[in-house]
Design an enzyme around this catalytic site. Structure first.
Site, PDB file in Angstrom:
ATOM      1  N   HIS A 103     -41.822  -6.126  16.236  1.00 41.79           N
ATOM      2  CA  HIS A 103     -41.600  -4.600  16.659  1.00 41.79           C
ATOM      3  C   HIS A 103     -40.240  -4.401  17.509  1.00 41.79           C
ATOM      4  CE1 HIS A 103     -42.021  -0.826  19.436  1.00 41.79           C
ATOM      5  NE2 HIS A 103     -41.733  -1.604  20.430  1.00 41.79           N
ATOM      6  N   CYS A 122     -42.229   1.747  14.161  1.00 43.47           N
ATOM      7  CA  CYS A 122     -41.381   1.192  15.610  1.00 43.47           C
ATOM      8  C   CYS A 122     -39.767   1.350  14.772  1.00 43.47           C
ATOM      9  CB  CYS A 122     -42.195   0.227  15.949  1.00 43.47           C
ATOM     10  SG  CYS A 122     -41.917  -0.876  14.633  1.00 43.47           S
ATOM     11  N   ASP A 176     -37.014   1.966  23.205  1.00 41.48           N
ATOM     12  CA  ASP A 176     -38.512   1.821  23.438  1.00 41.48           C
ATOM     13  C   ASP A 176     -39.122   2.464  22.947  1.00 41.48           C
ATOM     14  OD1 ASP A 176     -40.521  -0.476  22.004  1.00 41.48           O
ATOM     15  OD2 ASP A 176     -40.969  -1.599  24.191  1.00 41.48           O
TER      16      ASP A 176
END
Length: 491
Positions: free
Chosen positions: A382, A450, A399
């Site tokens: 991630h 992401c 995030d």
């Protein structure tokens, strides 16, 4: 004696002829009218009860013939029987009656007031109606009256005229002049005197016609002048409307630069680069960072693919070059690559491992001079982002899954204190700056975007823009990033 003429010869010849005897007249046929004959000698007009009728033209002609013979010497014709021959002198035969066309129309002389019935055009008289009486002779007084009536006819007998017709005749004709312009009419020249039904004009006809034509011409000119003035006012109104319209009408929304769509040519280039057959083909080589992009590396920008380090690091270098090209348009930033944070925390915290990465000789500037410093954070599967916001004196964590890692912010605060002290000898209290996780972030809605969210966080922050994108823009951002890498130029 001289030569005998034809008449003398005929006379002498007639004396030698015997005197013819005429048979008695036969009764008239039933289909014809009886002819008038001379009175017989045996009938005495004085003894007749009825007055003698007027002599017909035949009788008058016979009497004239008898008078012509009475001038000759000898006994009178009244003492001689009608049918007895003359012993010593020739007697001419009686003239035949006048021939009258039976079938011809007979005109009635009504001009002389003989109001007898008109004769029909039929062939012959009908036995049911009596014969018309012969015309009477005119006396002197009747003739004078007739001539005076013809020369001076009597006035017609007055007849009753309806009241509506009398009122209609009594109304005189009215002449109405329509003035198109009251200022142009002159009182003395155009005055008209109306007497009964006759209009007497004091203005000559040529002048009246000229003034009428001038009025028409002036009316046309005034109409044209009005149209010109109206058109001019309309033009001025349109000009004013053009000035006011942008204020009152909603402006067409300009597409922000990060969302400018790709052209068809760019779409074709990106499609060929991402879906070509040769995976080892070099598509881009960035010499300052010595990064080579092959088709296999670039294919991570396809949908449902994770981004690799080469694509992320090259894109961050292109963002720095964009800032250097247009420093007034973008914030002054520093972009660490994907290996910096791993190197910094390789022994727990090792500032010496990354001390030489930020020398002024290598960068050309000090980190303390920047507005923002971007640090990519890779957590195995991630990608996240940490920002040292020097301008606002705070540390931020972004995030795309909405999580928060305070450990990363504390490590970066310690690093920045060491970096400033090492490069400039200054002591700053960066540990007291605010450390926060950015809320209201656009979040990813799948398991592979992401890395693209992290790159767009950096792109929009370096433009000093709010994060106004979302998951729906990710497919477009992947193609745009591929185009910018192929062109080695970030827009």
């Amino acid at each position: 004696m001289g030569a005998l003429t034809d008449s003398r010869k005929r006379l002498t010849a007639d004396h030698r002829l015997p005197i013819p005897s005429f048979p008695p007249p036969s009764p008239p046929p039933p289909s014809k009218r009886p002819k008038l004959a001379p009175f017989p000698s045996s009938l005495d007009p004085s003894t007749s009860a009825s007055p003698p009728p007027n002599p017909s033209p035949q009788i008058i002609h016979g009497a004239a013939a008898a008078a012509s013979t009475s001038n000759t010497p000898g006994p009178s014709s009244s003492s001689i029987p009608a049918c007895s021959p003359l012993p010593n002198r020739r007697r001419l035969p009686p003239p035949p009656p006048f021939k009258r066309p039976i079938h011809g129309p007979q005109r009635v002389l009504r001009a002389f007031r003989f109001d007898g019935p008109a004769r029909p055009h039929a062939a012959g008289p009908s036995w049911s109606s009596p014969p018309a009486p012969p015309p009477r002779s005119l006396g002197l007084e009747q003739y004078v009256e007739l001539v005076s009536s013809v020369s001076h006819p009597a006035p017609p007998t007055p007849t009753t005229i309806p009241d509506a017709a009398r009122e209609k005749e009594a109304v005189p004709l009215e002449v109405v002049a329509i003035e198109e312009d009251g200022d142009d009419r002159k009182q003395q020249d155009d005055e008209e005197v109306v007497r009964g039904s006759v209009v007497v004009r004091r203005v000559p006809l040529y002048k009246e016609l000229y003034e009428a034509s001038s009025r028409k011409r002036d009316a046309k000119l005034k109409t044209l002048e009005f149209e010109v003035r109206l058109a001019e006012e309309g033009r001025l109104g349109l000009e004013r409307l053009a000035e006011v319209l942008p204020r009152i009408s909603p402006k067409e929304e300009e597409v922000p630069e990060p969302f400018v769509p790709l052209t068809d040519e760019d779409e074709e280039i990106v499609r060929e680069a991402l879906h070509g057959r040769n995976s080892r083909e070099r598509l881009a080589v960035h010499e300052p960072s010595n990064i080579v992009i092959t088709r296999e590396i670039l294919q991570c920008l396809n949908n449902q693919e994770w981004l690799n380090d080469e694509v992320i690091n090259l894109y961050l270098d292109l963002l720095k070059e964009r800032e250097l090209r247009q420093p007034s348009k973008f914030l002054r930033c520093h972009f660490f690559n994907t290996f910096f944070y791993k190197k910094l925390i390789s022994g727990g915290y090792d500032y010496k491992a990354v001390r030489r990465w930020t020398t002024k000789r290598k960068l050309g500037y000090s980190l303390i001079e920047c507005d923002k410093i971007f640090v990519p954070i890779h957590k195995e599967v991630h990608w996240c982002l940490a920002v040292i916001n020097i301008k606002d004196k705070k540390f931020q964590y972004l995030d795309s899954l909405g999580s928060m890692d305070m450990k990363v912010l504390r490590i970066l605060a310690r690093y920045f204190v060491d970096e400033v002290k090492d490069k400039s000898g200054q002591q700053i209290d960066a540990l007291s700056w605010k450390q926060e996780g950015v809320t209201n972030l656009p979040l990813q809605e799948n398991g592979w975007d992401c890395g693209m969210f992290m790159l767009k966080y950096i792109d929009f922050y370096s433009r000093n823009m709010d994060l106004i994108f979302g998951q729906k823009h990710m497919r477009y951002f992947r193609k745009r990033t591929a185009k910018e890498i192929l062109n080695l130029r970030a827009e």
